[in-house]
Motif scaffolding. Structure first.
Motif, PDB file in Angstrom:
ATOM      1  N   SER A 235       0.787  -1.168   0.015  1.00  0.00           N
ATOM      2  CA  SER A 235       0.154  -0.045  -0.082  1.00  0.00           C
ATOM      3  C   SER A 235       0.781   1.251  -0.067  1.00  0.00           C
ATOM      4  O   SER A 235       0.458   2.422  -0.534  1.00  0.00           O
ATOM      5  CB  SER A 235      -0.762   0.109   1.314  1.00  0.00           C
ATOM      6  OG  SER A 235      -0.259   0.329   2.534  1.00  0.00           O
ATOM      7  N   TYR A 236       2.004   1.347   0.528  1.00  0.00           N
ATOM      8  CA  TYR A 236       2.911   2.300   0.701  1.00  0.00           C
ATOM      9  C   TYR A 236       3.572   2.589  -0.890  1.00  0.00           C
ATOM     10  O   TYR A 236       3.998   3.806  -0.942  1.00  0.00           O
ATOM     11  CB  TYR A 236       4.235   2.069   1.603  1.00  0.00           C
ATOM     12  CG  TYR A 236       3.664   1.992   2.962  1.00  0.00           C
ATOM     13  CD1 TYR A 236       2.641   2.535   3.599  1.00  0.00           C
ATOM     14  CD2 TYR A 236       4.471   1.057   3.573  1.00  0.00           C
ATOM     15  CE1 TYR A 236       2.291   2.379   4.728  1.00  0.00           C
ATOM     16  CE2 TYR A 236       4.430   1.017   5.184  1.00  0.00           C
ATOM     17  CZ  TYR A 236       3.179   1.404   5.898  1.00  0.00           C
ATOM     18  OH  TYR A 236       2.604   1.216   7.041  1.00  0.00           O
TER      19      TYR A 236
ATOM     20  N   TRP B 259       1.717   2.748  -3.341  1.00  0.00           N
ATOM     21  CA  TRP B 259       0.458   3.409  -4.259  1.00  0.00           C
ATOM     22  C   TRP B 259       0.951   4.933  -4.473  1.00  0.00           C
ATOM     23  O   TRP B 259       1.764   5.590  -3.424  1.00  0.00           O
ATOM     24  CB  TRP B 259      -0.635   3.372  -3.578  1.00  0.00           C
ATOM     25  CG  TRP B 259      -1.364   2.091  -3.262  1.00  0.00           C
ATOM     26  CD1 TRP B 259      -0.844   0.920  -4.119  1.00  0.00           C
ATOM     27  CD2 TRP B 259      -2.091   1.772  -2.375  1.00  0.00           C
ATOM     28  NE1 TRP B 259      -1.527  -0.314  -3.634  1.00  0.00           N
ATOM     29  CE2 TRP B 259      -2.444   0.152  -2.503  1.00  0.00           C
ATOM     30  CE3 TRP B 259      -2.887   2.349  -1.229  1.00  0.00           C
ATOM     31  CZ2 TRP B 259      -3.623  -0.593  -1.996  1.00  0.00           C
ATOM     32  CZ3 TRP B 259      -3.979   1.456  -0.725  1.00  0.00           C
ATOM     33  CH2 TRP B 259      -4.081   0.288  -0.994  1.00  0.00           C
ATOM     34  N   LYS B 260       0.853   5.539  -5.348  1.00  0.00           N
ATOM     35  CA  LYS B 260       1.208   6.752  -5.904  1.00  0.00           C
ATOM     36  C   LYS B 260      -0.055   7.923  -5.089  1.00  0.00           C
ATOM     37  O   LYS B 260      -0.968   7.603  -5.006  1.00  0.00           O
ATOM     38  CB  LYS B 260       1.106   6.885  -7.301  1.00  0.00           C
ATOM     39  CG  LYS B 260       2.223   6.426  -7.995  1.00  0.00           C
ATOM     40  CD  LYS B 260       2.511   6.988  -9.255  1.00  0.00           C
ATOM     41  CE  LYS B 260       3.666   6.342  -9.938  1.00  0.00           C
ATOM     42  NZ  LYS B 260       3.822   6.675 -11.345  1.00  0.00           N
ATOM     43  N   ARG B 261       0.660   8.834  -4.623  1.00  0.00           N
ATOM     44  CA  ARG B 261      -0.192   9.850  -3.859  1.00  0.00           C
ATOM     45  C   ARG B 261       0.094  11.298  -4.439  1.00  0.00           C
ATOM     46  O   ARG B 261       1.086  11.586  -4.913  1.00  0.00           O
ATOM     47  CB  ARG B 261       0.072   9.914  -2.330  1.00  0.00           C
ATOM     48  CG  ARG B 261      -0.174   8.427  -1.590  1.00  0.00           C
ATOM     49  CD  ARG B 261       0.415   8.400  -0.377  1.00  0.00           C
ATOM     50  NE  ARG B 261       0.037   7.180   0.419  1.00  0.00           N
ATOM     51  CZ  ARG B 261       0.556   6.089   0.247  1.00  0.00           C
ATOM     52  NH1 ARG B 261       1.401   5.767  -0.374  1.00  0.00           N
ATOM     53  NH2 ARG B 261      -0.063   5.078   1.038  1.00  0.00           N
ATOM     54  N   ARG B 262      -0.971  12.005  -4.160  1.00  0.00           N
ATOM     55  CA  ARG B 262      -1.011  13.338  -4.640  1.00  0.00           C
ATOM     56  C   ARG B 262      -0.935  14.503  -3.434  1.00  0.00           C
ATOM     57  O   ARG B 262      -1.715  13.981  -2.456  1.00  0.00           O
ATOM     58  CB  ARG B 262      -2.226  13.905  -5.524  1.00  0.00           C
ATOM     59  CG  ARG B 262      -2.041  13.221  -6.930  1.00  0.00           C
ATOM     60  CD  ARG B 262      -3.461  13.330  -7.705  1.00  0.00           C
ATOM     61  NE  ARG B 262      -3.409  12.696  -8.909  1.00  0.00           N
ATOM     62  CZ  ARG B 262      -2.853  12.894 -10.221  1.00  0.00           C
ATOM     63  NH1 ARG B 262      -2.199  14.313 -10.231  1.00  0.00           N
ATOM     64  NH2 ARG B 262      -3.187  12.238 -11.127  1.00  0.00           N
TER      65      ARG B 262
ATOM     66  N   THR C 138      -2.639  20.912  -6.832  1.00  0.00           N
ATOM     67  CA  THR C 138      -2.537  19.538  -6.908  1.00  0.00           C
ATOM     68  C   THR C 138      -1.054  18.967  -7.517  1.00  0.00           C
ATOM     69  O   THR C 138      -0.959  19.430  -8.372  1.00  0.00           O
ATOM     70  CB  THR C 138      -3.900  18.739  -7.442  1.00  0.00           C
ATOM     71  OG1 THR C 138      -4.717  19.078  -6.690  1.00  0.00           O
ATOM     72  CG2 THR C 138      -3.662  17.126  -6.971  1.00  0.00           C
TER      73      THR C 138
ATOM     74  N   PRO D 168       1.001  12.689  -9.372  1.00  0.00           N
ATOM     75  CA  PRO D 168       1.392  11.430  -8.655  1.00  0.00           C
ATOM     76  C   PRO D 168       3.016  11.234  -8.242  1.00  0.00           C
ATOM     77  O   PRO D 168       3.829  11.420  -8.634  1.00  0.00           O
ATOM     78  CB  PRO D 168       1.065  10.072  -9.377  1.00  0.00           C
ATOM     79  CG  PRO D 168       0.005  10.990 -10.579  1.00  0.00           C
ATOM     80  CD  PRO D 168       0.628  12.277 -10.699  1.00  0.00           C
TER      81      PRO D 168
ATOM     82  N   ALA E  12       4.101   4.792   6.111  1.00  0.00           N
ATOM     83  CA  ALA E  12       3.453   6.026   6.065  1.00  0.00           C
ATOM     84  C   ALA E  12       2.847   6.249   7.494  1.00  0.00           C
ATOM     85  O   ALA E  12       2.497   5.441   8.236  1.00  0.00           O
ATOM     86  CB  ALA E  12       1.944   5.718   5.346  1.00  0.00           C
TER      87      ALA E  12
END
Length: 202
Positions: A61-62, A64-67, A74, A77, A85
Motif C-alpha cells: 500500500s505504501y 501506491w502513488k499519492r498526490r 495538486t 502523482p 506512512a
C-alpha cells in the motif's frame, strides 16, 4: 512524550529513599517513519515474528502513488521507496518491530538502565552510588543506542529534541562531558508539554 505519573513517582521515591545519584537522557528519533528503511524492516520482522502477510500488504500500500493538495493546487502523482506512512494503522507496529531487537539487546547488555520507548521517543535512566558510575552507565548506553539506531537502522536522533536531566549539577556536567553533542540540552529540571521533569525531590 512519556510523562506517566506512576513512572515519575517511582523514580523520585527510589532516588529520595536511597539518596543515590540519577540521570536521564531523553531522545527523539528524527522523522522516524520517514527514515525507516524497508529492507531493514523486513529483515527485523522475520526475526521478531511479526506477521509477514500483514507486512507485505502494508508495504504494498505504501507503493501506491499519492498526490499532495494545497487549496486548489495538486501535485503530480508521487511514489516513495523508503519510508512507512505515518498515517497508517500499522506504522507504529512496524516502527516498533524495526527497533525491538535493539531494545532487547540493550536490556541484555544494560539491565540496570531503565529504558522507556513511546513510538519515537526514548528515555534511559541510570542510578548509582557515584557520579562516575551513573555517567559511565548513561555514556555506554547512549553509544550503544546511537550505533544501533543511527548506523545500523538509519534512524537519526534529533539533536534539537535531546536533553539530559540529573540530580545534581556535578552529575549533569559529567554526563554532558561524556556525551558531547549527544547530550543536547542539559538541566536539573526542564519543562516539556507543560510538565516539569526533574529527578530530585529537594
Amino acid at each position: 512524550w512519556v510523562s506517566d505519573a506512576t513512572y515519575r513517582l517511582q523514580i523520585r521515591r527510589d532516588n529520595t529513599m536511597e539518596a543515590k545519584h540519577m540521570a536521564e537522557a531523553q531522545w527523539d528519533i528524527q522523522k522516524a517513519y520517514d527514515n525507516v528503511i524497508r529492507a531493514k524492516l523486513t529483515e527485523n520482522t522475520k526475526q521478531v515474528g511479526y506477521p509477514l502477510v500483514m507486512l507485505r500488504a502494508s508495504l504494498k500500500s505504501y507503493e501506491w502513488k499519492r498526490r499532495l493538495m494545497y487549496g486548489k493546487e495538486t501535485t503530480e502523482p508521487l511514489a516513495t521507496s523508503r519510508e512507512i506512512a505515518a498515517g497508517s494503522t500499522f506504522a507504529p507496529y512496524e516502527l516498533a518491530t524495526c527497533v525491538l531487537l535493539v531494545v532487547r539487546e540493550h536490556h541484555a547488555l544494560f539491565p540496570r538502565i531503565w529504558m522507556s520507548m513511546h513510538v519515537d521517543d526514548i528515555s534511559q535512566t541510570a542510578i548509582g552510588d557515584s557520579v562516575d558510575e551513573v555517567a559511565e552507565s548513561i555514556d555506554e548506553s547512549t553509544k550503544f543506542l546511537a550505533r544501533k539506531l543511527e548506523d545500523d537502522l538509519g534512524l537519526p536522533i534529533a539533536p534539537a529534541k535531546t536533553f539530559v536531566i540529573a540530580t545534581s549539577d556535578e552529575l549533569l556536567k559529567e554526563v554532558g562531558r561524556r556525551l558531547g553533542a549527544k547530550a543536547g540540552k542539559q538541566e536539573t529540571a526542564i519543562r516539556r508539554l507543560v510538565l516539569d521533569h526533574y529527578l530530585d525531590m529537594k
